[in-house]
Every structure is written in C-alpha cells, then in structure tokens.
Design a protein around this motif. Structure first.
Motif, PDB file in Angstrom:
ATOM      1  N   ALA B  30       0.839  -1.205   0.000  1.00 27.88           N
ATOM      2  CA  ALA B  30       0.000   0.000   0.000  1.00 27.88           C
ATOM      3  C   ALA B  30       0.869   1.247   0.000  1.00 27.88           C
ATOM      4  N   GLU B  31       1.924   1.206   0.804  1.00 30.24           N
ATOM      5  CA  GLU B  31       2.819   2.353   0.894  1.00 30.24           C
ATOM      6  C   GLU B  31       3.505   2.608  -0.448  1.00 30.24           C
ATOM      7  N   LEU B  32       3.943   1.532  -1.072  1.00 33.68           N
ATOM      8  CA  LEU B  32       4.638   1.663  -2.354  1.00 33.68           C
ATOM      9  C   LEU B  32       3.758   2.293  -3.424  1.00 33.68           C
ATOM     10  N   HIS B  33       2.448   1.974  -3.360  1.00 37.03           N
ATOM     11  CA  HIS B  33       1.541   2.478  -4.399  1.00 37.03           C
ATOM     12  C   HIS B  33       0.776   3.716  -3.963  1.00 37.03           C
ATOM     13  N   GLY B  34       0.938   4.077  -2.685  1.00 36.05           N
ATOM     14  CA  GLY B  34       0.249   5.276  -2.215  1.00 36.05           C
ATOM     15  C   GLY B  34      -1.253   5.118  -2.133  1.00 36.05           C
ATOM     16  N   VAL B  35      -1.708   3.961  -1.683  1.00 35.58           N
ATOM     17  CA  VAL B  35      -3.158   3.727  -1.569  1.00 35.58           C
ATOM     18  C   VAL B  35      -3.487   3.287  -0.142  1.00 35.58           C
ATOM     19  N   SER B  36      -4.783   3.219   0.133  1.00 35.62           N
ATOM     20  CA  SER B  36      -5.245   2.842   1.469  1.00 35.62           C
ATOM     21  C   SER B  36      -4.758   1.439   1.847  1.00 35.62           C
ATOM     22  N   ARG B  37      -4.166   1.331   3.040  1.00 36.75           N
ATOM     23  CA  ARG B  37      -3.631   0.031   3.463  1.00 36.75           C
ATOM     24  C   ARG B  37      -4.737  -0.973   3.718  1.00 36.75           C
ATOM     25  N   THR B  38      -5.737  -0.503   4.468  1.00 34.00           N
ATOM     26  CA  THR B  38      -6.770  -1.451   4.895  1.00 34.00           C
ATOM     27  C   THR B  38      -7.627  -1.928   3.718  1.00 34.00           C
ATOM     28  N   TYR B  39      -7.860  -0.998   2.805  1.00 36.04           N
ATOM     29  CA  TYR B  39      -8.696  -1.385   1.669  1.00 36.04           C
ATOM     30  C   TYR B  39      -7.930  -2.289   0.713  1.00 36.04           C
ATOM     31  N   LEU B  40      -6.660  -1.995   0.545  1.00 38.10           N
ATOM     32  CA  LEU B  40      -5.860  -2.881  -0.291  1.00 38.10           C
ATOM     33  C   LEU B  40      -5.814  -4.280   0.327  1.00 38.10           C
ATOM     34  N   ALA B  41      -5.737  -4.321   1.653  1.00 39.39           N
ATOM     35  CA  ALA B  41      -5.704  -5.610   2.339  1.00 39.39           C
ATOM     36  C   ALA B  41      -6.928  -6.444   1.978  1.00 39.39           C
ATOM     37  N   LYS B  42      -8.043  -5.763   1.858  1.00 37.64           N
ATOM     38  CA  LYS B  42      -9.277  -6.474   1.494  1.00 37.64           C
ATOM     39  C   LYS B  42      -9.125  -7.167   0.143  1.00 37.64           C
ATOM     40  N   HIS B  43      -8.567  -6.442  -0.808  1.00 35.56           N
ATOM     41  CA  HIS B  43      -8.443  -7.020  -2.143  1.00 35.56           C
ATOM     42  C   HIS B  43      -7.382  -8.124  -2.173  1.00 35.56           C
ATOM     43  N   LEU B  44      -6.333  -7.949  -1.383  1.00 38.53           N
ATOM     44  CA  LEU B  44      -5.315  -8.996  -1.328  1.00 38.53           C
ATOM     45  C   LEU B  44      -5.912 -10.275  -0.746  1.00 38.53           C
ATOM     46  N   GLN B  45      -6.830 -10.100   0.172  1.00 40.81           N
ATOM     47  CA  GLN B  45      -7.516 -11.281   0.711  1.00 40.81           C
ATOM     48  C   GLN B  45      -8.295 -12.000  -0.387  1.00 40.81           C
ATOM     49  N   ALA B  46      -8.887 -11.204  -1.258  1.00 35.91           N
ATOM     50  CA  ALA B  46      -9.614 -11.806  -2.380  1.00 35.91           C
ATOM     51  C   ALA B  46      -8.663 -12.606  -3.267  1.00 35.91           C
ATOM     52  N   LEU B  47      -7.504 -12.040  -3.535  1.00 36.11           N
ATOM     53  CA  LEU B  47      -6.516 -12.760  -4.344  1.00 36.11           C
ATOM     54  C   LEU B  47      -6.081 -14.034  -3.626  1.00 36.11           C
ATOM     55  N   SER B  48      -5.967 -13.926  -2.314  1.00 36.73           N
ATOM     56  CA  SER B  48      -5.545 -15.089  -1.529  1.00 36.73           C
ATOM     57  C   SER B  48      -6.598 -16.193  -1.595  1.00 36.73           C
ATOM     58  N   LYS B  49      -7.865 -15.799  -1.458  1.00 37.31           N
ATOM     59  CA  LYS B  49      -8.953 -16.788  -1.542  1.00 37.31           C
ATOM     60  C   LYS B  49      -8.974 -17.474  -2.903  1.00 37.31           C
ATOM     61  N   ALA B  50      -8.641 -16.724  -3.921  1.00 36.55           N
ATOM     62  CA  ALA B  50      -8.643 -17.281  -5.271  1.00 36.55           C
ATOM     63  C   ALA B  50      -7.421 -18.156  -5.530  1.00 36.55           C
ATOM     64  N   GLY B  51      -6.476 -18.136  -4.588  1.00 33.12           N
ATOM     65  CA  GLY B  51      -5.304 -18.992  -4.741  1.00 33.12           C
ATOM     66  C   GLY B  51      -4.210 -18.398  -5.593  1.00 33.12           C
ATOM     67  N   LEU B  52      -4.345 -17.140  -5.981  1.00 29.35           N
ATOM     68  CA  LEU B  52      -3.320 -16.531  -6.825  1.00 29.35           C
ATOM     69  C   LEU B  52      -2.088 -16.173  -6.005  1.00 29.35           C
ATOM     70  N   ILE B  53      -2.322 -15.699  -4.794  1.00 34.24           N
ATOM     71  CA  ILE B  53      -1.211 -15.407  -3.886  1.00 34.24           C
ATOM     72  C   ILE B  53      -1.479 -16.159  -2.582  1.00 34.24           C
ATOM     73  N   HIS B  54      -0.476 -16.284  -1.788  1.00 33.71           N
ATOM     74  CA  HIS B  54      -0.698 -16.920  -0.482  1.00 33.71           C
ATOM     75  C   HIS B  54       0.103 -16.179   0.568  1.00 33.71           C
ATOM     76  N   ALA B  55      -0.423 -16.180   1.776  1.00 35.18           N
ATOM     77  CA  ALA B  55       0.162 -15.399   2.855  1.00 35.18           C
ATOM     78  C   ALA B  55       1.199 -16.227   3.604  1.00 35.18           C
ATOM     79  N   VAL B  56       2.318 -15.590   3.905  1.00 36.21           N
ATOM     80  CA  VAL B  56       3.301 -16.164   4.824  1.00 36.21           C
ATOM     81  C   VAL B  56       3.059 -15.497   6.169  1.00 36.21           C
ATOM     82  N   GLU B  57       2.681 -16.276   7.145  1.00 29.58           N
ATOM     83  CA  GLU B  57       2.228 -15.681   8.405  1.00 29.58           C
ATOM     84  C   GLU B  57       3.388 -15.361   9.333  1.00 29.58           C
ATOM     85  N   GLY B  58       3.024 -14.646  10.364  1.00 31.34           N
ATOM     86  CA  GLY B  58       4.004 -14.324  11.383  1.00 31.34           C
ATOM     87  C   GLY B  58       4.897 -13.154  11.005  1.00 31.34           C
ATOM     88  N   ARG B  59       5.840 -12.907  11.864  1.00 29.28           N
ATOM     89  CA  ARG B  59       6.748 -11.798  11.620  1.00 29.28           C
ATOM     90  C   ARG B  59       7.590 -12.056  10.353  1.00 29.28           C
TER      91      ARG B  59
END
Lengths: 164, 164
Positions: B30-59
């Motif tokens: 979000a910082e790199l693109h200058g857009v809302s962090r929380t809203y971008l997070a929502k869309h990334l979750q959509a990508l994650s659900k679709a299996g296009l990206i996957h989250a690496v958890e933790g620190r």
DNA sequence: GGATAGTTACTCGGATACCATGTGTCCGAGTCGTAACGG
DNA sequence: CCGTTACGACTCGGACACATGGTATCCGAGTAACTATCC
C-alpha cells in the motif's frame, strides 16, 4: 462489475420498435415487457438523447427508431444507456508512492491500462458486429410469428381490452 | 458499468510480487503504491482466496505469488477481485408481459443474452492472453531498472528511513 | 358544408427519494523471530 | 556453550460504518387530435 438492467430493457424495446408500424408510447413498451413504466421512460430518454430513437409528441405519439434497424448496433444502445466511459479507469498509481514514475515514462500509457483498453475494445467490437435488425431476425427465426403478434397487440387497445 | 478500482491495485501488486525476492506485507504494498492500506488488504484477501497469492504468516511474513508470473493471467486477477459473474444478466423479460415466450422458445437462450455473452467472452479471452509476467516485462522495457529500484526499496526499511 | 377556435387527453422531459454495492476502516486471532534463562 | 521457554511484535483475516451510483418514482410543459361552433 455489473451492467445496468436498463440495457436489456432498451435492447428489447429497440427490437420491438424496429417492427412497429406506428409510434409506440413508453408506457406501452413497459406494459409489453412487464417492467416499471417510469424507470423504462428514463432509459428511453437516454436513447432519445443519443439520437437512436426520437419522440413523436402529442396524442397518438410515442417513440420510433431514428435509423433503420440494420444501422443501429447493439453497442450504440449499450453506450447510450450505460454511458460512454470505459469500465476500467486508470488512476495512474504508478505516479504515486515513494518511487513515482518519471515524466518521460508516463509518455506511454500504463501497460495495465493498455491491456484493459484492448480487452474493452474487443468487447465493443463484438457488440458493434450485431445490429437491432439482426436481433429481430433471430427472434423471427426462433419463433416465427412473434412480430405479427406484437404488431397486433400494439395495434389493439389496452391489455385489459380483449383482442378480437 | 464500472470496474472496481481494486482491480488496478491488485494488478500492480501482483506485478510487484512477481519480482520480489521475499514475502511483502500488505501495508508495504500500500505504501509503495500510495493507496489505502486497509482497503488494499481487502483485495489482497480476495486474491488469496482465489489462490493466486498466499500469505506467509508471522513476523517477516507477507504475500507472495503462488504460481510463476507467466502462469497468472490478467483475467485471473480481474475475476478474483471483481467477481466471477458476468456484467450482463439476462432477466428473461421475454417471458413477462401479455405476450410471454412459450416454453419451447425458451429452450434456446435469448438472442440478446447470446450477443452479450459472446462479447464478454471476447473480453475475457483478451485478458487471458496477457500474464503478470508480460506486464512486468513491459515495465522493464519502458523504464529499465524499475524493478531493481523496487527490490531495493522493498529490502530497505520504512520509507521515512533514508535509503543508503 | 367547411373553416376555425377551444377543449381535452395524451405524450415526453427533467427533478426528486430510496437502496444496493463498492469504498474505506477497525479490531481480534494466529504465527514467527528474538531474547532471556537455565542446565 | 547449547537447548528450552516465554515474550513480543508483526502478520493476516473477517466483521463493521460510509458514500456513490443504479433503481424507482413523481409531477409539470408541450403538442396533436377531436369537437363544437360559427360563417
């Protein structure tokens, strides 16, 4: 991304108008399709503003096609009702953030925008390849006599009045 | 008819992820693109659900592409963010009103619906013909060194911390 | 009988409320890296 | 010096408000057809 339901209504109405022999009032078109009269009127106004249809005023007035059905494409109707702007709007976020694209790199449009524009062009071209006349002919092929019934119904009075 | 602005964000993010060497947190994208962090997070979750990206958890976690960039099409991303349903939805108004289409005529889909479906298929096919890898390559052609800068920025700390 | 003026009913057109979906935000659950501690 | 353990900070994920645009509606302006009247 969803398209206005009015597009479907407008396309059906244009197809009907292409076979009508006299101006058809908006409320009659709504009745024929079983949709809201006032809301359909709004979309017909859009078609009128776009010049696809024109209103005959006064009593016994209504709408009729401005051009032959073969010269009105499906895209013309979609554009009139749904608006001319593209679905995808590039907000140039490449120019934002800590690493903004420089001025010269922005001379060429964003690659993402180009891909989306190309896809939408393909969509528009596909819609431009079909005319209202084609749609009417398809209906007549699938169920011959449909337009005779429609013309008869349009010529008769209200729906509550029995057709002799 | 307008497409969600999240589609543009998601495409940019996927392109960045395709060149990243480590998981990238959502807030960093979000910082790199200058857009809302929380809203971008929502869309990334959509990508994650679709299996296009996957989250690496933790620190030190974040998102990374699940497949090679050359195997992820633009349409995959659009579908994940914008939804799988078609823009045009036929409401079968031909079955309404005083002259409804009979049962056998409805065995074949409405001609209008067919035209719209064909156009949307052309749109989808066009988007399917371009991959995230293609987009990344285009950027590198237009402005060589972009991805080096991005990788450097991603490797460094926060934006407020000067890059040495 | 024909022309004319008035009336009437019908048409469209734009301005006005309502609601669903996109937009934007927040806080909680879970996980990994780190550091302190004990053996 | 090494293994264990507790801690802490960071990550994502889903649940919660707000705003814009599609949906639906209404009433007013204008026009053509009809009718009755007058010449």
């Amino acid at each position: 991304m969803k398209m206005s339901a009015g597009v479907e209504w407008a396309l059906h109405c244009c197809t009907v108008l292409s076979t009508a022999t006299a101006p058809v009032p908006a409320h009659r078109l709504a009745e024929l399709h079983g949709v809201s009269r006032t809301y359909l009127a709004k979309h017909l106004q859009a078609l009128s503003k776009a010049g696809l249809i024109h209103a005959v005023e006064g009593r016994d007035g209504g709408y009729e096609l401005s051009r032959p059905a073969a010269e009105v494409t499906v895209y013309d109707v979609v554009r009139a009702v749904d608006g001319p702007e593209a679905a995808f709007r590039c907000t140039e976020i490449r120019q934002q953030g800590p690493l903004p694209a420089t001025g010269e790199a922005c001379k060429v449009p964003c690659g993402i925008a180009k891909v989306m524009a190309t896809a939408e062009r393909a969509w528009r071209d596909s819609l431009r390849g079909v005319t209202i006349g084609d749609l009417a002919a398809t209906v007549d092929t699938n169920l011959p006599g449909t337009w005779d019934s429609v013309r008869h119904w349009l010529g008769a009075g209200t729906a509550s009045e029995p057709v002799r």
